[in-house]
Write a protein that holds these residues in place. Structure first.
Motif, PDB file in Angstrom:
ATOM      1  N   LYS B 101      28.877  39.993  35.911  1.00  0.00           N
ATOM      2  CA  LYS B 101      30.091  40.951  36.178  1.00  0.00           C
ATOM      3  C   LYS B 101      29.398  42.287  36.118  1.00  0.00           C
ATOM      4  CE  LYS B 101      34.702  41.079  34.265  1.00  0.00           C
ATOM      5  NZ  LYS B 101      35.646  40.574  33.042  1.00  0.00           N
ATOM      6  N   TRP B 102      28.412  42.413  35.234  1.00  0.00           N
ATOM      7  CA  TRP B 102      28.022  43.934  35.027  1.00  0.00           C
ATOM      8  C   TRP B 102      27.334  44.604  36.566  1.00  0.00           C
ATOM      9  CZ3 TRP B 102      22.575  44.700  35.375  1.00  0.00           C
ATOM     10  CH2 TRP B 102      21.854  43.584  35.233  1.00  0.00           C
ATOM     11  N   PHE B 103      26.751  43.728  37.273  1.00  0.00           N
ATOM     12  CA  PHE B 103      26.369  44.112  38.429  1.00  0.00           C
ATOM     13  C   PHE B 103      27.149  43.957  39.755  1.00  0.00           C
ATOM     14  CE2 PHE B 103      23.593  40.353  38.013  1.00  0.00           C
ATOM     15  CZ  PHE B 103      24.037  39.534  39.013  1.00  0.00           C
ATOM     16  N   LEU B 104      28.203  43.192  39.679  1.00  0.00           N
ATOM     17  CA  LEU B 104      29.278  42.872  40.595  1.00  0.00           C
ATOM     18  C   LEU B 104      29.776  44.151  41.393  1.00  0.00           C
ATOM     19  CD1 LEU B 104      30.814  39.410  39.685  1.00  0.00           C
ATOM     20  CD2 LEU B 104      28.835  39.947  40.991  1.00  0.00           C
ATOM     21  N   SER B 105      30.424  43.958  42.524  1.00  0.00           N
ATOM     22  CA  SER B 105      31.037  45.357  43.075  1.00  0.00           C
ATOM     23  C   SER B 105      32.531  45.284  42.739  1.00  0.00           C
ATOM     24  CB  SER B 105      30.999  45.162  44.437  1.00  0.00           C
ATOM     25  OG  SER B 105      31.897  44.030  45.023  1.00  0.00           O
ATOM     26  N   GLN B 106      33.215  46.384  42.820  1.00  0.00           N
ATOM     27  CA  GLN B 106      34.525  46.620  42.082  1.00  0.00           C
ATOM     28  C   GLN B 106      35.446  45.431  42.751  1.00  0.00           C
ATOM     29  OE1 GLN B 106      35.706  48.815  39.968  1.00  0.00           O
ATOM     30  NE2 GLN B 106      37.551  47.810  39.952  1.00  0.00           N
ATOM     31  N   LYS B 107      35.126  44.970  44.212  1.00  0.00           N
ATOM     32  CA  LYS B 107      36.035  44.138  44.995  1.00  0.00           C
ATOM     33  C   LYS B 107      35.724  42.768  44.205  1.00  0.00           C
ATOM     34  CE  LYS B 107      36.455  42.035  49.443  1.00  0.00           C
ATOM     35  NZ  LYS B 107      35.615  41.794  50.673  1.00  0.00           N
ATOM     36  N   GLN B 108      34.662  42.533  43.972  1.00  0.00           N
ATOM     37  CA  GLN B 108      34.236  41.238  43.437  1.00  0.00           C
ATOM     38  C   GLN B 108      34.886  41.051  42.094  1.00  0.00           C
ATOM     39  OE1 GLN B 108      29.842  41.662  44.200  1.00  0.00           O
ATOM     40  NE2 GLN B 108      29.936  40.433  45.771  1.00  0.00           N
ATOM     41  N   ARG B 109      34.670  42.237  41.290  1.00  0.00           N
ATOM     42  CA  ARG B 109      35.298  42.114  39.990  1.00  0.00           C
ATOM     43  C   ARG B 109      36.747  41.898  40.011  1.00  0.00           C
ATOM     44  NH1 ARG B 109      32.546  46.893  36.170  1.00  0.00           N
ATOM     45  NH2 ARG B 109      30.639  47.079  37.685  1.00  0.00           N
ATOM     46  N   SER B 113      38.970  38.874  38.148  1.00  0.00           N
ATOM     47  CA  SER B 113      40.043  39.035  37.325  1.00  0.00           C
ATOM     48  C   SER B 113      41.489  38.505  37.724  1.00  0.00           C
ATOM     49  CB  SER B 113      39.910  40.499  37.085  1.00  0.00           C
ATOM     50  OG  SER B 113      41.405  41.031  36.977  1.00  0.00           O
ATOM     51  N   THR B 114      41.784  38.647  39.182  1.00  0.00           N
ATOM     52  CA  THR B 114      42.828  38.125  39.629  1.00  0.00           C
ATOM     53  C   THR B 114      42.825  36.495  39.451  1.00  0.00           C
ATOM     54  OG1 THR B 114      42.778  39.455  41.383  1.00  0.00           O
ATOM     55  CG2 THR B 114      44.147  38.096  41.654  1.00  0.00           C
ATOM     56  N   TYR B 115      41.694  35.835  39.602  1.00  0.00           N
ATOM     57  CA  TYR B 115      41.715  34.389  39.649  1.00  0.00           C
ATOM     58  C   TYR B 115      41.774  33.924  38.031  1.00  0.00           C
ATOM     59  CZ  TYR B 115      39.807  29.672  39.854  1.00  0.00           C
ATOM     60  OH  TYR B 115      39.823  28.366  39.698  1.00  0.00           O
ATOM     61  N   ARG B 123      45.846  28.837  40.935  1.00  0.00           N
ATOM     62  CA  ARG B 123      44.096  28.666  41.007  1.00  0.00           C
ATOM     63  C   ARG B 123      44.057  27.360  42.223  1.00  0.00           C
ATOM     64  NH1 ARG B 123      41.018  29.180  35.202  1.00  0.00           N
ATOM     65  NH2 ARG B 123      42.487  30.929  34.403  1.00  0.00           N
ATOM     66  N   ILE B 124      44.448  26.413  41.689  1.00  0.00           N
ATOM     67  CA  ILE B 124      44.110  25.061  42.331  1.00  0.00           C
ATOM     68  C   ILE B 124      44.714  25.190  43.879  1.00  0.00           C
ATOM     69  CG2 ILE B 124      44.675  22.753  42.572  1.00  0.00           C
ATOM     70  CD1 ILE B 124      43.964  22.537  39.657  1.00  0.00           C
ATOM     71  N   GLU B 125      45.843  25.666  43.845  1.00  0.00           N
ATOM     72  CA  GLU B 125      46.604  25.936  45.059  1.00  0.00           C
ATOM     73  C   GLU B 125      45.533  26.655  46.199  1.00  0.00           C
ATOM     74  OE1 GLU B 125      50.357  27.657  45.047  1.00  0.00           O
ATOM     75  OE2 GLU B 125      50.491  28.043  47.270  1.00  0.00           O
ATOM     76  N   TRP B 126      45.311  27.810  45.616  1.00  0.00           N
ATOM     77  CA  TRP B 126      44.384  28.559  46.590  1.00  0.00           C
ATOM     78  C   TRP B 126      43.203  27.956  47.012  1.00  0.00           C
ATOM     79  CZ3 TRP B 126      44.588  33.113  42.209  1.00  0.00           C
ATOM     80  CH2 TRP B 126      45.632  33.800  42.442  1.00  0.00           C
ATOM     81  N   ALA B 127      42.553  27.312  45.983  1.00  0.00           N
ATOM     82  CA  ALA B 127      41.167  26.565  46.230  1.00  0.00           C
ATOM     83  C   ALA B 127      41.507  25.420  47.203  1.00  0.00           C
ATOM     84  CB  ALA B 127      40.615  25.865  44.952  1.00  0.00           C
ATOM     85  N   GLY B 162      44.214  33.552  48.092  1.00  0.00           N
ATOM     86  CA  GLY B 162      43.792  34.349  46.926  1.00  0.00           C
ATOM     87  C   GLY B 162      42.528  34.897  47.033  1.00  0.00           C
ATOM     88  N   PRO B 163      42.018  34.986  45.550  1.00  0.00           N
ATOM     89  CA  PRO B 163      40.693  35.708  45.575  1.00  0.00           C
ATOM     90  C   PRO B 163      39.685  34.767  45.708  1.00  0.00           C
ATOM     91  CG  PRO B 163      41.525  35.243  43.364  1.00  0.00           C
ATOM     92  CD  PRO B 163      42.310  34.852  44.255  1.00  0.00           C
ATOM     93  N   VAL B 164      39.782  33.359  46.313  1.00  0.00           N
ATOM     94  CA  VAL B 164      38.699  32.448  46.300  1.00  0.00           C
ATOM     95  C   VAL B 164      37.749  32.430  47.413  1.00  0.00           C
ATOM     96  CG1 VAL B 164      38.446  29.755  47.074  1.00  0.00           C
ATOM     97  CG2 VAL B 164      40.384  30.741  45.413  1.00  0.00           C
ATOM     98  N   PRO B 165      37.861  33.118  48.507  1.00  0.00           N
ATOM     99  CA  PRO B 165      36.996  33.436  49.538  1.00  0.00           C
ATOM    100  C   PRO B 165      36.015  34.603  48.906  1.00  0.00           C
ATOM    101  CG  PRO B 165      39.016  33.526  50.566  1.00  0.00           C
ATOM    102  CD  PRO B 165      39.380  33.410  49.269  1.00  0.00           C
ATOM    103  N   VAL B 166      36.473  35.649  48.186  1.00  0.00           N
ATOM    104  CA  VAL B 166      35.466  36.793  47.658  1.00  0.00           C
ATOM    105  C   VAL B 166      34.773  36.064  46.748  1.00  0.00           C
ATOM    106  CG1 VAL B 166      35.497  38.896  46.422  1.00  0.00           C
ATOM    107  CG2 VAL B 166      37.157  38.364  48.285  1.00  0.00           C
ATOM    108  N   ILE B 167      35.412  35.267  45.693  1.00  0.00           N
ATOM    109  CA  ILE B 167      34.386  34.467  44.896  1.00  0.00           C
ATOM    110  C   ILE B 167      33.411  33.279  45.167  1.00  0.00           C
ATOM    111  CG2 ILE B 167      34.698  32.406  42.993  1.00  0.00           C
ATOM    112  CD1 ILE B 167      37.360  33.742  42.070  1.00  0.00           C
ATOM    113  N   ALA B 168      33.724  32.680  46.311  1.00  0.00           N
ATOM    114  CA  ALA B 168      32.852  31.729  46.896  1.00  0.00           C
ATOM    115  C   ALA B 168      31.578  32.790  47.480  1.00  0.00           C
ATOM    116  CB  ALA B 168      33.568  30.996  47.905  1.00  0.00           C
ATOM    117  N   ASP B 169      31.894  33.638  48.019  1.00  0.00           N
ATOM    118  CA  ASP B 169      31.020  34.635  48.685  1.00  0.00           C
ATOM    119  C   ASP B 169      30.097  35.138  47.983  1.00  0.00           C
ATOM    120  OD1 ASP B 169      30.193  35.636  51.415  1.00  0.00           O
ATOM    121  OD2 ASP B 169      30.424  37.485  50.422  1.00  0.00           O
TER     122      ASP B 169
END
Lengths: 217, 322
Positions: B101-109, B113-115, B123-127, B162-169
């Motif tokens: 977390k400490w070196f992730l970008s604002q968007k990634q953080r 947090s949304t997830y 969560r499961i629906e998005w995935a 949801g936030p899943v694509p950003v998480i996966a990336d």
């Protein structure tokens, strides 16, 4: 001299006359044979066997045991130096390869040994117990092979670890074994199975000695 | 030397001298062979697969596997409790992101947090939506290979993810720069490779590599080594059970068929009348014996009873007692 005396003559002390034997078979053979008269070899091997067992077919169990000794020696060296040594240094790779080829030799001789036992019906009567001990050792050795692959630490180890984890080691009891856990796998490979094998082979050889060569078919 | 001479005249027994000149010679031959083969031929030594390499070679496969680790469809759910994992989604995706977390970008953080703050169903629906959308980017495969989605197709996807694509990336980037493997080495409970192997086995890259090298079940992988022959040819009987017999590729089936063979070899073959006499009928033992025991000079005794040498021993004991 009766057959009984003949067969049990080896229990009595028997002098070995090197010079006479040298004349008959030559220096090298006579020198090697002289070991047959030295303790503990004279008791370990016995000296008299049926003549029909004087063929190379009856050396296969012994060669399997020799391969097992090579495996133990190379295995101890490998365990002392560890995975980075056997995976990445030329000497380590060579010793690991000797371990691999000793295993190939072990199974090669073991399989023809079993074929010899089957073809000569050497499992009959009270020898069945020893036959069962031998076959159990074979099955254990196959398991030992699996843990060897898992302990090796290369690509095959990773793939087999995950494949066997989802096939075999997800079952009750077997679940206790975790094939990607190197410490567990190496413990099973260098301690649990080899010591069990050593005991089984010891009993196997002792029973061969006590029961003698199986009677001809 | 008279005794020895007596024995050499008899064809029934002879001193077992061969043990003392054949064995040392054979041992030396065997030792030399093993040393030469070890140095000259070597042994299977294919470098380990790494998360970094897998993610660089097949980024699309990495992204797809993250969606499946989050919706419960990945291979790791076959044994979710393996190595104390309990929850593959938490262990393989969320845990690493929280640690980084400490070196992730604002968007990634923000995505993380949304997830985390969303209910489990969401969560499961998005995935699942993301997983299904990815699967639509490639046609149904007719070959044995698992299809690998292209990154260009994945980046075009739009939907309720949801936030899943950003998480996966983010996971893809952590994998490609080597962070993920180091992280897994640090948290594996008993050893450094456990979570790494689970992660790799979740991706199509490892299985496809196995298929390319002929190492899967139906390719008789059990008796092969990657890039090296001979493999473990001695596993041929378990391999027959694994490949050819019904349910042999499942754990219980594999154990059943092997146990059946063990019972046959251990108990039935040597003990059942008829079966145990097969070697006698085949007659190949004649090729094995150094001399024909029936033609020996003093062969009468040897033909009496089933265990002539056991009888001899009894006789000998009796004599000793007398």
């Amino acid at each position: 001299m009766t057959d009984q005396d003949d067969y049990f003559a080896h229990h009595k002390g028997e002098p070995f006359r090197f010079k006479e034997r040298k004349k008959e078979v030559g220096w090298l053979k006579a020198a090697l044979e002289s070991f047959a008269y030295l303790p503990p070899f004279n008791r370990m091997f016995g000296k008299v066997e049926p003549s029909y067992a004087e063929s190379y077919w009856y050396c296969l169990g012994g060669l399997t045991f020799l391969s097992f000794l090579f495996l133990v020696i190379t295995g101890i060296i490998l365990t002392l130096f560890g995975p980075p040594w056997w995976l990445h240094t030329p000497t380590g790779v060579a010793v690991k390869s000797m371990h691999y080829w000793s295993a190939q030799a072990f199974f090669f001789f073991l399989f023809i040994h079993v074929v010899r036992v089957w073809l000569t019906g050497a499992y009959r009567g009270e020898r069945w117990v020893n036959y069962a001990i031998g076959l159990t050792s074979l099955f254990l050795a196959l398991g030992e092979n699996l843990f060897g692959v898992l302990a090796r630490g290369d690509w095959e180890s990773q793939f087999v670890a995950m494949h066997s984890n989802y096939m075999l080691f997800g079952l009750p009891l077997l679940r206790l074994i975790t094939p990607s856990n190197f410490t567990q796998v190496i413990l099973i490979h260098v301690a649990f199975i080899p010591f069990t094998l050593l005991v089984l082979i010891g009993v196997h050889v002792t029973l061969v000695k006590l029961q003698g060569i199986a009677r001809p078919l | 030397m008279s005794k020895i001479k007596d024995k050499s005249e008899s064809t029934k027994f002879s001193i077992v001298r061969h043990g003392f000149w054949k064995y040392p010679i054979l041992m030396i031959v065997l030792l030399i062979t093993v040393i030469v083969m070890g140095i000259w031929v070597g042994s299977p030594n294919w470098p380990r697969a790494t998360i970094k390499n897998s993610a660089q070679m097949e980024p699309g496969g990495t992204i797809w596997a993250v969606s499946q680790e989050l919706d419960g469809a990945s291979v790791s759910y076959t044994d979710p409790y393996a190595y104390g994992m309990k929850n593959p989604a938490q262990r393989l995706v969320i845990g690493p992101l929280e640690s980084a977390k400490w070196f992730l970008s604002q968007k990634q953080r923000q995505a993380l947090s949304t997830y985390i703050n969303a209910p489990m169903t969401k969560r499961i629906e998005w995935a699942k939506n993301y997983d299904k959308a990815i699967q639509k980017t490639f046609p149904v495969s007719k070959s044995d290979y698992t299809p690998v989605p292209k990154m260009s197709n994945i980046s075009m996807l739009r939907g309720n993810f949801g936030p899943v694509p950003v998480i996966a990336d983010t996971i893809l980037k952590l994998a490609q720069n080597g962070y993920l493997e180091t992280y897994f080495q640090g948290i594996s409970p008993g050893n450094t490779f456990e979570y790494t192997n689970i992660w790799l086995y979740d991706r199509p890259y490892m299985l496809n590599t196995a298929i390319r090298n002929g190492l899967t079940d139906d390719q008789w992988g059990m008796i092969k080594e990657r890039g090296f022959a001979p493999g473990p040819w001695y596993l041929i009987i378990p391999a027959v059970a694994h490949v050819l017999l019904p349910a042999g590729s499942t754990g219980p089936g594999f154990i059943f068929w092997n146990s059946l063979f063990a019972i046959f070899a251990l108990v039935l073959f040597p003990l059942i009348p008829g079966l145990r006499n097969i070697p006698k009928y085949i007659g190949l033992y004649k090729l094995i014996y150094a001399v024909d025991p029936k033609k020996s000079k003093r062969s009468e005794f040897s033909m009496k009873g089933d265990h002539y040498d056991d009888n001899i021993r009894k006789e000998h004991k009796k004599k000793k007692n007398l």
